[in-house]
Write an enzyme that holds these catalytic residues in place. Structure first.
Site, PDB file in Angstrom:
ATOM      1  N   CYS A 119      44.995  34.242   7.663  1.00  9.87           N
ATOM      2  CA  CYS A 119      46.178  34.375   8.519  1.00  9.87           C
ATOM      3  C   CYS A 119      46.515  35.859   8.586  1.00  9.87           C
ATOM      4  O   CYS A 119      46.798  36.482   7.556  1.00  9.87           O
ATOM      5  CB  CYS A 119      47.331  33.576   7.929  1.00  9.87           C
ATOM      6  N   CYS A 152      53.442  29.027   5.509  1.00 12.85           N
ATOM      7  CA  CYS A 152      53.894  29.240   6.876  1.00 12.85           C
ATOM      8  C   CYS A 152      55.393  29.537   6.919  1.00 12.85           C
ATOM      9  O   CYS A 152      56.207  28.779   6.389  1.00 12.85           O
ATOM     10  CB  CYS A 152      53.576  27.992   7.699  1.00 12.85           C
ATOM     11  N   CYS A 162      59.061  41.553  13.084  1.00  9.89           N
ATOM     12  CA  CYS A 162      58.899  40.732  14.286  1.00  9.89           C
ATOM     13  C   CYS A 162      59.999  41.042  15.285  1.00  9.89           C
ATOM     14  O   CYS A 162      61.137  41.352  14.907  1.00  9.89           O
ATOM     15  CB  CYS A 162      58.935  39.243  13.937  1.00  9.89           C
ATOM     16  N   GLU A 215      51.566  41.708   5.459  1.00  8.89           N
ATOM     17  CA  GLU A 215      50.954  40.702   4.604  1.00  8.89           C
ATOM     18  C   GLU A 215      49.927  39.892   5.372  1.00  8.89           C
ATOM     19  O   GLU A 215      50.085  39.637   6.574  1.00  8.89           O
ATOM     20  CB  GLU A 215      52.023  39.785   3.997  1.00  8.89           C
ATOM     21  N   CYS A 267      63.334  33.848  15.179  1.00  8.26           N
ATOM     22  CA  CYS A 267      63.220  32.439  14.785  1.00  8.26           C
ATOM     23  C   CYS A 267      63.911  32.240  13.440  1.00  8.26           C
ATOM     24  O   CYS A 267      63.546  32.887  12.447  1.00  8.26           O
ATOM     25  CB  CYS A 267      61.756  32.037  14.712  1.00  8.26           C
ATOM     26  N   CYS A 303      62.008  31.415  10.083  1.00  8.54           N
ATOM     27  CA  CYS A 303      60.918  32.302   9.687  1.00  8.54           C
ATOM     28  C   CYS A 303      61.458  33.494   8.915  1.00  8.54           C
ATOM     29  O   CYS A 303      62.330  34.229   9.399  1.00  8.54           O
ATOM     30  CB  CYS A 303      60.143  32.775  10.909  1.00  8.54           C
TER      31      CYS A 303
END
Length: 382
Positions: free
Chosen positions: A126, A367, A133, A112, A137, A140
Site C-alpha cells: 500500500c 486501512c 491529504c 508511510e 474524510c 481517515c
C-alpha cells in the site's frame, strides 16, 4: 429559512513539490529517460534499456554501479542527474506479519507505506501519493495531518524500490532460499491519488514497465474518495483499461456521506456513480467499491439494501471494511454480529462481496490509520 449546506473546498498544498538542481532519473518513464539520455549524452537508443534496468531492476544506489556505461557517461550523469532515494526511517512489524515503513523525503517530510502478506505467496504494498491529504474524510487518520504537498513521481515509485530492497536484505540476512515478492500494489496509503493525477499516472507507467518493476497492471489498484473530474479523466485517458479503480463509497445516502466524506458536498453520490459508469470494465477488470463500516452510522440493514441498489448495475465487487479505530476519528467498529448481518444481506442479493479483515492494526497500519502516529501511544484496536 432552510439551512444552507456547509461550504467545503479541497485543501491547497502548503508547499509545492521540491525540485532539485538535477532531475531524479527514478521518476522518469522509459520515454522520458530516452529523451534525457539522448539530449545530455547523445546516447544511442539501446542505452535507455541499460540505464532503466539499472535503476528499477538492479536498483543501483549510484551511477558508479552502472558498470556497462563508460566512465565518461557515468561522470556526465553524476553531474547532470540525481539518483536520490527515500530514507527508511522506521520499520514496524505487526503480529500478523504486516510491516509499516516510515520513509523520509529529501526535504524531511515523512510518509508511510505498508507491506501486507497475501493469502498466497507474496505481498501487497500500500503506497502513498501525498504528504498528508487534501481531503477531509472523517474516518481517515491521514486527514489529521493536513495537506503538506504532493509526492513527486520518483517518491511514489521509490516506495516500492525501498520495500523490495528491504525484503532482499532480510532474506539474505536470514539465509532464506527466496525473497518474498511484491505482487500487488494499491494506491491506498496517505493522500488522494487522483488529486496528484500526473505524478500517479507517470508512476504507473514506470511500475508496470517490463524493464522496470514489472508489476502487471491487473495487480495494481488506484483508490479515490470520489474526485469526479479526475475519475472522468481516468476513464478518458484509458487508465481503466490498464489498472483497477477503487471507489471509497462508505455511505448510501447523501446526508451520511456529506458528514463522513465532505467531498460529497461537492459531488453527490449520483454524480460520482455517473462518472464511474464511464470507466471501462472487462471480464478481468472490475470496479471496486470500498465500504468502511462505521458502527451506528452506515451499517444498518437498510444501508445494506441501499448499497445493493447503488452498485447492482456495475461489473464490480464490494470490499466491506470494518472501521479501524484511531484517536483522530469519533467512530467505532461495529460488532462482529452486525458485520455478519450486513455481509449476509449483500451475499443473498448476489453482490460479489469481500470482507477486508484488519491487517496491522496493532501498529496503526490498517486501512484508514496512517497518520505518522507512534503505535505505543495510539488508540488500541477494539
Amino acid at each position: 429559512m432552510a439551512e444552507q449546506p456547509t461550504l467545503w473546498r479541497i485543501r491547497k498544498p502548503q508547499r509545492a513539490i521540491p525540485r532539485g538542481d538535477k532531475p531524479n532519473l527514478r521518476g522518469m518513464s522509459r520515454e522520458e529517460l530516452g529523451e534525457f539520455l539522448g539530449r545530455e549524452l547523445s546516447a544511442p537508443a539501446y542505452r535507455v534499456d541499460q540505464v532503466f534496468g539499472w535503476i528499477h531492476q538492479r536498483r543501483a544506489p549510484d551511477f558508479d554501479a552502472m558498470t556497462n556505461l563508460s566512465k565518461a557517461d557515468r561522470a556526465k550523469l553524476r553531474e547532470r542527474a540525481s539518483l536520490d532515494t527515500l530514507e527508511v526511517d522506521t520499520i514496524q512489524r505487526a503480529r500478523d506479519g504486516t510491516r509499516k515503513l516510515r520513509l523520509r523525503t529529501a526535504d524531511g517530510e515523512a510518509i508511510e507505506s505498508v507491506l501486507i502478506p497475501n493469502d498466497e505467496r507474496g505481498l501487497t504494498q500500500c503506497i502513498s501519493s501525498q504528504v498528508g491529504c487534501a481531503l477531509d474524510c472523517r474516518f481517515c487518520a491521514t486527514a489529521s495531518l493536513g495537506f503538506r504537498r504532493n509526492l513527486d513521481t520518483w517518491e511514489i515509485v521509490d516506495q516500492v524500490a525501498r520495500a523490495r530492497t528491504l525484503l532482499a536484505e532480510e532474506a539474505e540476512r536470514e539465509g532464506a532460499r527466496w525473497t518474498p515478492r511484491i505482487t500487488n500494489i494499491v494506491y491506498m496509503g496517505m493522500g488522494e491519488p487522483l488529486h496528484n493525477f500526473n505524478q500517479v499516472r507517470r508512476s504507473l507507467s514506470i511500475l508496470t514497465d517490463a524493464g522496470g518493476e514489472a508489476i502487471a497492471g491487473r495487480r495494481i489498484t488506484v483508490s479515490t474518495s470520489g474526485l469526479v473530474p479526475a475519475i472522468e479523466r481516468f476513464a478518458r485517458e484509458g487508465l481503466g483499461e490498464e489498472v483497477g479503480l477503487a471507489i471509497s463509497l462508505n455511505a448510501t445516502t447523501d446526508a451520511v456521506r456529506d458528514e463522513v466524506m465532505p467531498i460529497n458536498r461537492k459531488w453527490k453520490i449520483d454524480e460520482l456513480l455517473a462518472a464511474v459508469r464511464r470507466v471501462p470494465t472487462s471480464r478481468r477488470r472490475r470496479v471496486t467499491f470500498e465500504y468502511v463500516l462505521l458502527g451506528g452510522v452506515n451499517d444498518s440493514d437498510a444501508d445494506a439494501h441501499r448499497l445493493i441498489e447503488l452498485v447492482r448495475e456495475f461489473r464490480c465487487h464490494v470490499n466491506v471494511i470494518p472501521f479501524n479505530p484511531h484517536e483522530h476519528a469519533p467512530y467505532r467498529r461495529p460488532s462482529q454480529s452486525r458485520v455478519r448481518a450486513f455481509m449476509a444481506i449483500l451475499r443473498r442479493s448476489g453482490v460479489d462481496v469481500w470482507l477486508r479483515t484488519p491487517r496491522g492494526d496493532d501498529i496503526q497500519a490498517a486501512c484508514g490509520q496512517l497518520a505518522l502516529d507512534d503505535p505505543k501511544t495510539a488508540a488500541p484496536p477494539s
